[in-house]
Design a protein around this motif. Structure first.
Motif, PDB file in Angstrom:
ATOM      1  N   HIS A  12       0.867  -1.178   0.000  1.00  0.00           N
ATOM      2  CA  HIS A  12       0.000   0.000   0.000  1.00  0.00           C
ATOM      3  C   HIS A  12       0.905   1.229   0.000  1.00  0.00           C
ATOM      4  CE1 HIS A  12      -3.376  -2.631   0.815  1.00  0.00           C
ATOM      5  NE2 HIS A  12      -2.664  -3.171   1.790  1.00  0.00           N
ATOM      6  N   ASP A 146      -5.224  -4.014   4.151  1.00  0.00           N
ATOM      7  CA  ASP A 146      -5.709  -4.978   3.153  1.00  0.00           C
ATOM      8  C   ASP A 146      -7.240  -5.008   3.139  1.00  0.00           C
ATOM      9  OD1 ASP A 146      -3.099  -5.637   2.491  1.00  0.00           O
ATOM     10  OD2 ASP A 146      -3.101  -7.537   3.586  1.00  0.00           O
ATOM     11  N   LEU A 147      -7.847  -4.924   4.313  1.00  0.00           N
ATOM     12  CA  LEU A 147      -9.303  -4.935   4.429  1.00  0.00           C
ATOM     13  C   LEU A 147      -9.902  -3.661   3.822  1.00  0.00           C
ATOM     14  CD1 LEU A 147     -11.809  -6.371   5.707  1.00  0.00           C
ATOM     15  CD2 LEU A 147     -11.435  -4.930   7.698  1.00  0.00           C
ATOM     16  N   TYR A 149      -8.290  -1.189   1.796  1.00  0.00           N
ATOM     17  CA  TYR A 149      -7.842  -0.836   0.441  1.00  0.00           C
ATOM     18  C   TYR A 149      -7.804  -2.019  -0.522  1.00  0.00           C
ATOM     19  CZ  TYR A 149      -6.146   3.229   3.063  1.00  0.00           C
ATOM     20  OH  TYR A 149      -6.047   4.318   3.873  1.00  0.00           O
ATOM     21  N   GLY A 150      -7.945  -3.227  -0.012  1.00  0.00           N
ATOM     22  CA  GLY A 150      -7.852  -4.413  -0.849  1.00  0.00           C
ATOM     23  C   GLY A 150      -6.418  -4.900  -0.928  1.00  0.00           C
ATOM     24  N   THR A 151      -6.253  -6.081  -1.440  1.00  0.00           N
ATOM     25  CA  THR A 151      -4.904  -6.643  -1.580  1.00  0.00           C
ATOM     26  C   THR A 151      -4.468  -6.534  -3.027  1.00  0.00           C
ATOM     27  OG1 THR A 151      -5.852  -8.843  -1.869  1.00  0.00           O
ATOM     28  CG2 THR A 151      -5.145  -8.260   0.348  1.00  0.00           C
TER      29      THR A 151
END
Length: 153
Positions: A12, A146-147, A149-151
């Protein structure tokens, strides 16, 4: 005086990680041992913002509250928390988010903490547990990123 520092790469951006760590009101949702957090005040400055926050940390039957001044420095990709009041003799906590050249969607996250309890008894009761929790802080924030912004694929 326990000290702990970690530096690792996350998928990120420095800006995204700064924003996530600066959102201190959300800490009770995912930060180890953080039972509650209340912002007493917020002051905007040309460099960023200064917050005064009360945090309650709890483990089993032990609960302690402390107050910190949190300085958000977005232009420096840094967040500094300075201890004001509570069970510590001193505490300094610093987050730094280092952009990685050529990888705009990644950064290095540096987490540093230096603290000492006022009471030897409290140090004995909570010291080991605090050490373990601080070692999990960086991964808790990375999992939260991750939750939110996504992976990366």
């Amino acid at each position: 005086m326990p000290k702990f520092q970690t530096r690792h790469k996350v998928k990120h951006s420095a800006e995204a990680m700064f924003k996530l760590v600066a959102d201190v009101e959300r800490y009770p949702e995912f930060v180890p041992l953080c039972k509650s957090l209340h912002i007493r005040g917020r002051k905007e400055t040309p460099q960023g913002a200064i917050l005064v926050a009360d945090m309650v940390v709890a483990y089993k039957m032990i609960s302690e509250s402390f107050t910190s001044k949190v300085t958000l420095l977005p232009d420096q990709n840094q967040i500094v928390a300075e201890y004001l009041d509570g069970p510590f003799k001193h505490m300094e906590n610093r987050w730094t988010f280092e952009p990685i050249e050529g990888e705009p969607g990644a950064c290095h996250v540096v987490f540093y903490i230096d603290y000492e309890f006022r009471s030897r008894m409290l140090s004995g009761l909570m010291g080991t547990m605090f050490d373990k929790a601080f070692k999990k802080f960086s991964s808790a924030f990375e999992q939260r990123a991750d939750l939110i912004y996504g992976t990366a694929a």
